[in-house]
Motif scaffolding. Structure first.
Motif, PDB file in Angstrom:
ATOM      1  N   MET A  22      23.486  41.026  66.744  1.00 22.92           N
ATOM      2  CA  MET A  22      24.735  41.638  66.313  1.00 22.92           C
ATOM      3  C   MET A  22      24.618  43.109  66.695  1.00 22.92           C
ATOM      4  O   MET A  22      24.038  43.908  65.980  1.00 22.92           O
ATOM      5  CB  MET A  22      24.939  41.439  64.811  1.00 22.92           C
ATOM      6  CG  MET A  22      24.937  39.973  64.423  1.00 22.92           C
ATOM      7  SD  MET A  22      25.031  39.717  62.646  1.00 22.92           S
ATOM      8  CE  MET A  22      24.483  38.003  62.550  1.00 22.92           C
ATOM      9  N   TRP A  23      25.171  43.443  67.855  1.00 23.46           N
ATOM     10  CA  TRP A  23      24.873  44.706  68.518  1.00 23.46           C
ATOM     11  C   TRP A  23      25.806  45.817  68.078  1.00 23.46           C
ATOM     12  O   TRP A  23      27.007  45.612  67.891  1.00 23.46           O
ATOM     13  CB  TRP A  23      24.954  44.517  70.032  1.00 23.46           C
ATOM     14  CG  TRP A  23      23.998  43.474  70.516  1.00 23.46           C
ATOM     15  CD1 TRP A  23      24.255  42.153  70.717  1.00 23.46           C
ATOM     16  CD2 TRP A  23      22.620  43.665  70.814  1.00 23.46           C
ATOM     17  NE1 TRP A  23      23.115  41.501  71.135  1.00 23.46           N
ATOM     18  CE2 TRP A  23      22.092  42.395  71.199  1.00 23.46           C
ATOM     19  CE3 TRP A  23      21.763  44.766  70.801  1.00 23.46           C
ATOM     20  CZ2 TRP A  23      20.769  42.228  71.564  1.00 23.46           C
ATOM     21  CZ3 TRP A  23      20.438  44.589  71.169  1.00 23.46           C
ATOM     22  CH2 TRP A  23      19.957  43.337  71.542  1.00 23.46           C
ATOM     23  N   MET A  24      25.252  47.018  67.950  1.00 18.67           N
ATOM     24  CA  MET A  24      26.030  48.204  67.614  1.00 18.67           C
ATOM     25  C   MET A  24      26.848  48.638  68.832  1.00 18.67           C
ATOM     26  O   MET A  24      26.333  48.676  69.951  1.00 18.67           O
ATOM     27  CB  MET A  24      25.101  49.336  67.180  1.00 18.67           C
ATOM     28  CG  MET A  24      24.289  49.027  65.941  1.00 18.67           C
ATOM     29  SD  MET A  24      22.959  50.237  65.700  1.00 18.67           S
ATOM     30  CE  MET A  24      23.899  51.754  65.526  1.00 18.67           C
ATOM     31  N   GLY A 267      33.553  42.085  65.109  1.00 10.97           N
ATOM     32  CA  GLY A 267      33.897  42.025  63.696  1.00 10.97           C
ATOM     33  C   GLY A 267      32.913  42.797  62.848  1.00 10.97           C
ATOM     34  O   GLY A 267      32.135  43.611  63.350  1.00 10.97           O
ATOM     35  N   TYR A 268      32.950  42.503  61.546  1.00 14.26           N
ATOM     36  CA  TYR A 268      32.180  43.267  60.568  1.00 14.26           C
ATOM     37  C   TYR A 268      31.247  42.349  59.772  1.00 14.26           C
ATOM     38  O   TYR A 268      31.505  42.051  58.604  1.00 14.26           O
ATOM     39  CB  TYR A 268      33.125  44.010  59.625  1.00 14.26           C
ATOM     40  CG  TYR A 268      33.822  45.179  60.271  1.00 14.26           C
ATOM     41  CD1 TYR A 268      33.356  46.473  60.092  1.00 14.26           C
ATOM     42  CD2 TYR A 268      34.943  44.991  61.085  1.00 14.26           C
ATOM     43  CE1 TYR A 268      33.990  47.554  60.683  1.00 14.26           C
ATOM     44  CE2 TYR A 268      35.581  46.069  61.684  1.00 14.26           C
ATOM     45  CZ  TYR A 268      35.103  47.348  61.480  1.00 14.26           C
ATOM     46  OH  TYR A 268      35.719  48.418  62.071  1.00 14.26           O
ATOM     47  N   PRO A 269      30.147  41.888  60.394  1.00 16.61           N
ATOM     48  CA  PRO A 269      29.208  41.019  59.667  1.00 16.61           C
ATOM     49  C   PRO A 269      28.608  41.728  58.461  1.00 16.61           C
ATOM     50  O   PRO A 269      28.320  42.934  58.511  1.00 16.61           O
ATOM     51  CB  PRO A 269      28.137  40.696  60.716  1.00 16.61           C
ATOM     52  CG  PRO A 269      28.223  41.820  61.699  1.00 16.61           C
ATOM     53  CD  PRO A 269      29.670  42.214  61.741  1.00 16.61           C
ATOM     54  N   GLY A 270      28.414  40.976  57.362  1.00 18.32           N
ATOM     55  CA  GLY A 270      27.958  41.561  56.098  1.00 18.32           C
ATOM     56  C   GLY A 270      26.507  41.997  56.114  1.00 18.32           C
ATOM     57  O   GLY A 270      26.193  43.164  56.356  1.00 18.32           O
ATOM     58  N   THR A 271      25.589  41.078  55.816  1.00 10.81           N
ATOM     59  CA  THR A 271      24.171  41.439  55.783  1.00 10.81           C
ATOM     60  C   THR A 271      23.328  40.326  56.381  1.00 10.81           C
ATOM     61  O   THR A 271      23.611  39.146  56.196  1.00 10.81           O
ATOM     62  CB  THR A 271      23.669  41.696  54.344  1.00 10.81           C
ATOM     63  OG1 THR A 271      23.892  40.523  53.545  1.00 10.81           O
ATOM     64  CG2 THR A 271      24.368  42.887  53.714  1.00 10.81           C
ATOM     65  N   THR A 272      22.300  40.727  57.108  1.00 10.09           N
ATOM     66  CA  THR A 272      21.248  39.801  57.537  1.00 10.09           C
ATOM     67  C   THR A 272      19.908  40.410  57.145  1.00 10.09           C
ATOM     68  O   THR A 272      19.825  41.597  56.812  1.00 10.09           O
ATOM     69  CB  THR A 272      21.280  39.561  59.055  1.00 10.09           C
ATOM     70  OG1 THR A 272      21.199  40.824  59.739  1.00 10.09           O
ATOM     71  CG2 THR A 272      22.550  38.831  59.466  1.00 10.09           C
ATOM     72  N   SER A 562      27.649  45.408  57.408  1.00 11.69           N
ATOM     73  CA  SER A 562      29.097  45.571  57.232  1.00 11.69           C
ATOM     74  C   SER A 562      29.709  46.626  58.144  1.00 11.69           C
ATOM     75  O   SER A 562      30.815  47.104  57.885  1.00 11.69           O
ATOM     76  CB  SER A 562      29.456  45.874  55.766  1.00 11.69           C
ATOM     77  OG  SER A 562      29.118  44.779  54.944  1.00 11.69           O
ATOM     78  N   THR A 563      29.008  47.013  59.196  1.00 10.86           N
ATOM     79  CA  THR A 563      29.591  47.871  60.223  1.00 10.86           C
ATOM     80  C   THR A 563      29.990  47.007  61.419  1.00 10.86           C
ATOM     81  O   THR A 563      29.518  45.879  61.564  1.00 10.86           O
ATOM     82  CB  THR A 563      28.595  48.948  60.680  1.00 10.86           C
ATOM     83  OG1 THR A 563      27.390  48.316  61.142  1.00 10.86           O
ATOM     84  CG2 THR A 563      28.261  49.886  59.537  1.00 10.86           C
ATOM     85  N   MET A 564      30.871  47.541  62.274  1.00  7.87           N
ATOM     86  CA  MET A 564      31.350  46.735  63.389  1.00  7.87           C
ATOM     87  C   MET A 564      30.205  46.382  64.341  1.00  7.87           C
ATOM     88  O   MET A 564      29.386  47.227  64.698  1.00  7.87           O
ATOM     89  CB  MET A 564      32.451  47.450  64.176  1.00  7.87           C
ATOM     90  CG  MET A 564      33.076  46.532  65.237  1.00  7.87           C
ATOM     91  SD  MET A 564      34.232  47.334  66.366  1.00  7.87           S
ATOM     92  CE  MET A 564      35.646  47.526  65.309  1.00  7.87           C
ATOM     93  N   ARG A 565      30.184  45.101  64.727  1.00  9.26           N
ATOM     94  CA  ARG A 565      29.162  44.620  65.658  1.00  9.26           C
ATOM     95  C   ARG A 565      29.781  43.711  66.710  1.00  9.26           C
ATOM     96  O   ARG A 565      30.815  43.074  66.490  1.00  9.26           O
ATOM     97  CB  ARG A 565      28.077  43.843  64.913  1.00  9.26           C
ATOM     98  CG  ARG A 565      27.356  44.612  63.833  1.00  9.26           C
ATOM     99  CD  ARG A 565      26.573  45.800  64.378  1.00  9.26           C
ATOM    100  NE  ARG A 565      25.950  46.517  63.288  1.00  9.26           N
ATOM    101  CZ  ARG A 565      24.728  46.239  62.813  1.00  9.26           C
ATOM    102  NH1 ARG A 565      24.033  45.242  63.330  1.00  9.26           N
ATOM    103  NH2 ARG A 565      24.223  46.949  61.823  1.00  9.26           N
TER     104      ARG A 565
END
Length: 708
Positions: A22-24, A267-272, A562-565
């Protein structure tokens, strides 16, 4: 051979596969860009994210802070998932206008329904602020001092942005366990209105039974519109507001896909927790996950029984049940997969290799020789109290709605600005409108029993002694008395509170008093775990950094926060187990087959008009080349919670569909990526348009879209 196999396993678990990560957006390097091109990307990489020019990310939103969405028209239409819009749909539903069951379509702008607590967030830019945040950190500094300093600098950076432009929202987030810090600058729009929702028999087809499962046949989408002031800037809700005009509108592909088609999600994945130690994974299994499984299972059984008996309760509790059950099933699947795929054992093998590298590297050995013993000791020190805290939160703070009401009242701030006060009042009134006291009493009684069965008496709140001493051990008698004596369950009690009536001492109300006791007990438990928790935070940060140093040549990506990835991969099926092969898409035929196979099961019930509609096979321009109608498809994009509603793009940056779920076989994906098993489930945009045009008769919305 054992040493070699361990190293190979470590390489596999930590390498960034072509479709992993999930890349910045602000840190997308040449290696990732090249890999995307090799997989088929034709859209220019510098047009995906560009803070100085119009780009694809200008059309991607965080939807409500808990989902994602995408802007698809010049008049601010937003596509997101049905389950993301579910709460808004529920709030507008009544027995007379049951939009949950029947669906909703606004024929004009005036018919679009406002949602005061909903917002969308656009990312404007990101910036690496690590040097500034860490400049005051010195060797030997305590973890508490480090936290205080980094927090103060993070807040200062955020305040600087707001001081320059009050329409902006600045957030500094930690990455890589707190080893890096990045600033994200956003703009929020708070006037977001419901435009279209399919019936739940489409938008929630399969409900709990199919949740997290492939093959899937759920039309999981809803449509909203963003409104702005006449200057196109954010504005609070007003009838005078006009549709928002975005700088970029995503085109929609009618060409479909085939196996191997490039797929990219934004999108905005929560937490991993891809870099969490085995000690942390084990704690999550036995604490947070297991408490959700046990406690929510009890609560949801009560809710569902009554929801099936009464349409009024179904409407009141539909959104609450949906949110609760989603994470309950996720936790169930996650714990199962952790055991099946031996994730703990694999993480421990990696840690053994890391430990040997530390021993063999003088500079690392000097600083980290005791890292693993410290992790083990501190996780052990907070094990029982931490588990009690997890069950406490699920049983009481997230259990009875009476407690949630009391906590809202206790935290009510009359000194806040008028807009915030009114918003909080509206939130409280909504809670009352969606509360059934008899049902909540049964839930509270069940929570008392469940907590007692799971946790040592050392962690019981004071009211357990009251039940024993004053109510002869009867949980029912205690709860009956509590609900009979408190005033906050009635509109009159709420009125006394809002008007600050001098005859009503809020702190003498039994529900308020009980909630204060709960807060005190929660604080006591927190005190027990505070020191080991601080040490764990330090050790996990050091652990994360050590992994990246050991494999300095790897292309690492940070955990979701929760930031855009961006994630990328290809459309493809998979083999879940020996002898089974899953195709990469499903069709409307499967909906009808499931409805027949599950006759009498409300999760798969289709209204006659919906069944007729799906059976018509009048798919028009939305049909596949073979004449069938695709419903859902899967890709190996790397996603997690929060990605719901994320746009799924093809190689040309055109919309293929919306991500809405993952698959059961890869429920351990928050800890490890399994390329052969992990799949992102999306709803086909052509099925969405077919439902809107043919069932909803929403031709006026179709005309707004850029169809290719």
């Amino acid at each position: 051979m054992r040493r070699l196999s361990t190293i190979i396993a470590l390489f596999i678990s930590l390498s960034a596969f072509a479709d992993e990560g999930m890349w910045m957006l602000g840190n997308l390097n040449k290696q990732s860009r090249q890999t995307m091109k090799e997989l088929g990307l034709k859209f220019p990489a510098d047009k995906i994210y560009n803070p100085k020019k119009t780009s694809l990310t200008d059309a991607v939103v965080s939807f409500g802070g808990f989902c994602s969405g995408v802007v698809v028209s010049n008049d601010g239409l937003v596509f997101t998932n049905h389950h993301c819009g579910f709460s808004a749909i529920q709030q507008h539903s009544t027995l007379q206008n049951d939009y949950l069951q029947d669906g909703f379509v606004a024929r004009t702008h005036e018919e679009e329904l406002p949602n005061p607590e909903l917002f969308v967030r656009f990312l404007l830019r990101t910036e690496n602020v690590t040097p500034r945040v860490l400049k005051a950190i010195t060797p030997g500094m305590t973890e508490q001092d480090r936290q205080a300093i980094t927090d103060s600098i993070m807040y200062a950076i955020q305040d600087e942005i707001y001081a320059k432009d009050t329409t902006l929202v600045a957030v500094v987030d930690p990455y890589y366990g707190g080893n890096e810090f990045w600033l994200s600058v956003y703009r929020d729009y708070t006037d977001v209105r419901l435009v279209f929702a399919p019936p739940s028999s489409i938008g929630k087809f399969g409900w709990d039974t199919d949740n997290w499962v492939w093959p899937r046949h759920t039309g999981d989408f809803s449509v909203f519109r963003i409104y702005a002031g006449k200057d196109n800037k954010p504005a609070d809700y007003s009838p005078e507001n006009v549709p928002y005009h975005p700088p970029y509108v995503v085109p929609i592909s009618l060409a479909g896909y085939k196996e191997g088609t490039f797929s990219m999600t934004l999108g905005y994945p929560g937490t991993t927790e891809r870099y969490l130690s085995s000690f942390g994974i084990e704690e999550m299994m036995n604490g947070m996950n297991q408490s959700m499984i046990d406690v929510r299972g009890v609560k949801q059984a009560i809710w569902k029984r009554e929801m099936e008996r009464s349409d009024a309760i179904r409407i009141k509790y539909a959104s609450k049940y949906d949110e609760s059950s989603n994470y309950w099933k996720n936790s169930t699947g996650t714990n199962k997969v952790i055991r099946q795929q031996k994730i703990l054992e694999r993480r421990r093998e990696m840690e053994a290799t890391l430990f040997r590298w530390i021993q063999d590297t003088p500079a690392e050995r000097e600083n980290l020789l005791h890292l693993f013993s410290s992790l083990e000791l501190n996780y052990k020190a907070r094990r029982e109290a931490g588990r009690a805290m997890a069950y406490f939160g699920e049983s009481f703070m997230n259990g009875p709605e009476l407690v949630q009401l009391a906590l809202e009242i206790l935290n009510f701030d009359y000194e806040a600005e008028e807009k915030m006060v009114m918003s909080r009042m509206k939130k409280l009134l909504d809670k009352y409108a969606n509360l059934d006291l008899a049902l909540d009493k049964e839930v509270f009684t069940a929570m008392i029993k469940e907590y007692r069965s799971q946790v040592d008496s050392l962690y019981y709140p004071d009211f357990y002694a009251t039940i024993t001493d004053e109510y002869n051990g009867s949980d029912h008698a205690f709860i009956d008395s509590l609900y009979a004596q408190t005033k906050i369950t009635t509109p009159l009690g709420l009125k006394l509170f809002f008007e600050q009536d001098s005859t009503y001492n809020i702190f003498e109300d039994p529900a308020i008093s009980l909630s204060i006791d709960l807060l005190v007990k929660m604080f006591d438990i927190h005190q027990v775990i505070q020191e080991p928790s601080t040490n764990i935070e330090r050790d996990e940060r050091l652990f994360n950094a050590a992994i990246r140093r050991m494999y300095a040549n790897r292309n690492f990506y940070p955990d979701a926060n929760s930031t855009m990835r961006l994630s990328f991969g290809t459309v493809r099926g998979y083999t879940p187990f020996d002898g089974a092969e899953y195709d990469y898409y499903t069709t409307t035929r499967g909906i009808i087959e499931k409805a027949k196979a599950h006759a009498g099961d409300r999760d798969f019930t289709l209204e006659p008009e919906v069944l007729d509609f799906l059976s018509s096979r009048d798919y028009g321009k939305y049909a596949n080349t073979d004449g069938d109608m695709s419903v859902c498809f899967i890709s190996n994009n790397d996603i997690t919670g929060g990605n719901s509603g994320s746009a799924m793009f093809n190689a040309n940056g055109e919309l293929l569909g919306l991500a809405f779920d993952g698959n059961w076989e890869a429920m351990g994906s928050d800890f490890i990526y399994e390329p052969d098993l992990q799949r992102c489930i999306g709803v086909d945009v052509r099925y969405m348009l077919f439902v809107m045009e043919k069932l909803g008769k929403a031709d006026h919305l179709i005309k707004e879209l850029n169809l290719r």
